[in-house]
Design an enzyme around this catalytic site. Sequence first.
Site, PDB file in Angstrom:
ATOM      1  N   HIS A   1       2.407   5.643  73.440  1.00 41.40           N
ATOM      2  CA  HIS A   1       2.954   6.947  73.814  1.00 41.40           C
ATOM      3  C   HIS A   1       2.089   7.626  74.872  1.00 41.40           C
ATOM      4  O   HIS A   1       0.924   7.929  74.627  1.00 41.40           O
ATOM      5  CB  HIS A   1       3.030   7.811  72.545  1.00 41.40           C
ATOM      6  N   ARG A   2       2.650   7.788  76.064  1.00 41.15           N
ATOM      7  CA  ARG A   2       1.907   8.351  77.204  1.00 41.15           C
ATOM      8  C   ARG A   2       0.658   7.524  77.498  1.00 41.15           C
ATOM      9  O   ARG A   2      -0.393   8.054  77.873  1.00 41.15           O
ATOM     10  CB  ARG A   2       1.550   9.818  76.977  1.00 41.15           C
TER      11      ARG A   2
ATOM     12  N   GLU B   1       5.232   4.093  77.045  1.00 39.88           N
ATOM     13  CA  GLU B   1       6.134   5.204  77.388  1.00 39.88           C
ATOM     14  C   GLU B   1       5.391   6.200  78.268  1.00 39.88           C
ATOM     15  O   GLU B   1       4.188   6.429  78.077  1.00 39.88           O
ATOM     16  CB  GLU B   1       6.608   5.890  76.097  1.00 39.88           C
TER      17      GLU B   1
ATOM     18  N   ASP C   1       6.194   9.833  81.165  1.00 40.81           N
ATOM     19  CA  ASP C   1       7.116  10.894  81.554  1.00 40.81           C
ATOM     20  C   ASP C   1       7.093  11.113  83.061  1.00 40.81           C
ATOM     21  O   ASP C   1       6.024  11.090  83.671  1.00 40.81           O
ATOM     22  CB  ASP C   1       6.714  12.206  80.866  1.00 40.81           C
TER      23      ASP C   1
ATOM     24  N   HIS D   1       3.638  14.938  81.379  1.00 40.67           N
ATOM     25  CA  HIS D   1       4.591  15.348  80.340  1.00 40.67           C
ATOM     26  C   HIS D   1       5.158  16.738  80.576  1.00 40.67           C
ATOM     27  O   HIS D   1       6.366  16.958  80.499  1.00 40.67           O
ATOM     28  CB  HIS D   1       3.937  15.295  78.955  1.00 40.67           C
TER      29      HIS D   1
ATOM     30  N   GLU E   1      10.615   8.178  80.653  1.00 44.13           N
ATOM     31  CA  GLU E   1      11.337   9.375  80.206  1.00 44.13           C
ATOM     32  C   GLU E   1      11.521  10.334  81.380  1.00 44.13           C
ATOM     33  O   GLU E   1      10.546  10.774  81.993  1.00 44.13           O
ATOM     34  CB  GLU E   1      10.605  10.085  79.067  1.00 44.13           C
TER      35      GLU E   1
ATOM     36  N   LYS F   1      12.090  13.796  82.726  1.00 46.55           N
ATOM     37  CA  LYS F   1      11.849  15.142  82.202  1.00 46.55           C
ATOM     38  C   LYS F   1      12.665  16.186  82.968  1.00 46.55           C
ATOM     39  O   LYS F   1      12.142  17.174  83.485  1.00 46.55           O
ATOM     40  CB  LYS F   1      10.364  15.466  82.269  1.00 46.55           C
TER      41      LYS F   1
ATOM     42  N   ASP G   1       0.322   7.328  69.579  1.00 43.19           N
ATOM     43  CA  ASP G   1      -0.817   7.619  70.437  1.00 43.19           C
ATOM     44  C   ASP G   1      -1.941   6.603  70.240  1.00 43.19           C
ATOM     45  O   ASP G   1      -2.870   6.545  71.040  1.00 43.19           O
ATOM     46  CB  ASP G   1      -1.366   9.013  70.131  1.00 43.19           C
TER      47      ASP G   1
END
Length: 239
Positions: free
Chosen positions: A6-7, A33, A35, A48, A108, A110, A228
Site C-alpha cells: 500500500h503506497r 498500489e 495514487d 495520496h 489509483e 485520485k 503498509d
Amino acid sequence: MKIIAHRGASGNYPENTIAAFKEAARLPVFGVEFDVHMAADGELVVIHDETIDRTSNGTSYVKDMSLAELKSYDFGSWFAPEFHGETIPTLKEVLDIFDSTDHKLNIELKSDIFPYEGMVQKVLELIEERQLESRVIISSFDHTAIQLVKRINPQIETAALFMEVLVHPLDYLHKIPADALHILFPAAIRPSITEVIKSGMPVRTFTVNDESYATILKQAGVQSIFTDYPEKMANFFSK
C-alpha cells in the site's frame, strides 16, 4: 492471500516515494498500489492527498503547482530524518522501478475530489506506451473515471473503490462496469460482499496491517489485502 504493498512499503518508508517503491519492488509480493494526481502543467505525480501539506515541508494543492515546484519540496523528512531529500515521484519514475519486475501495478486515480480533466487519457497513454496493459489495475473512488477507462481500453482491469457497507454491490459493479471490488475492512466481511466473492469477482481489502484481521479476510474469501507492511504479511502467510 495475495499481498499488495500500500503506497509502496509505507509502514517503514515514507509513503508514495521512490524509497518505498524500491523496497516494495524487491519483495516477492503480488503487487503494489499507488495514487496519481495531476500537476498544474499536466504532469502525472504520485501522491495520496490533494495537498502536499501532510507529506512534505510545503503547503499547497498539487493541482496548483508545476512539477518543478513540487519537486522542490522534501517528501521524506516528515517520516524520518534519514529520508531527507525524497521528492515527489512522477508516474513515469514509479513505473521505471517496476519495469523489470512482475508485480501487479494498482494505479489509483485520485480524481474524486478534483476532476483532473484529461488525466485518465494521460495515464492510459503511458500504460500503452510501456505495454503494461496486462499488469495494471486502475482503481478509483471516482467511478466515472472507471467508466472512461473501460470505454477507452476495455482490456485493462478496473476496480471500484468503496468505504461503505454496500447493498446489491454486484449489480452496481456490473453497471459501471468494473472488474473488481476494492473495499475498506470490515465492510468486506458483510453478507452483501459474500455475493461478490461467490460470483468470482476479485475482492481486495484495505488497509490491513493486523494478522488476525488478514486471517478473517482470507477465511471470508477475500482475494488480496492492501497493507503498509507487505514483507511482514507475506512472511505471515508463507508460514
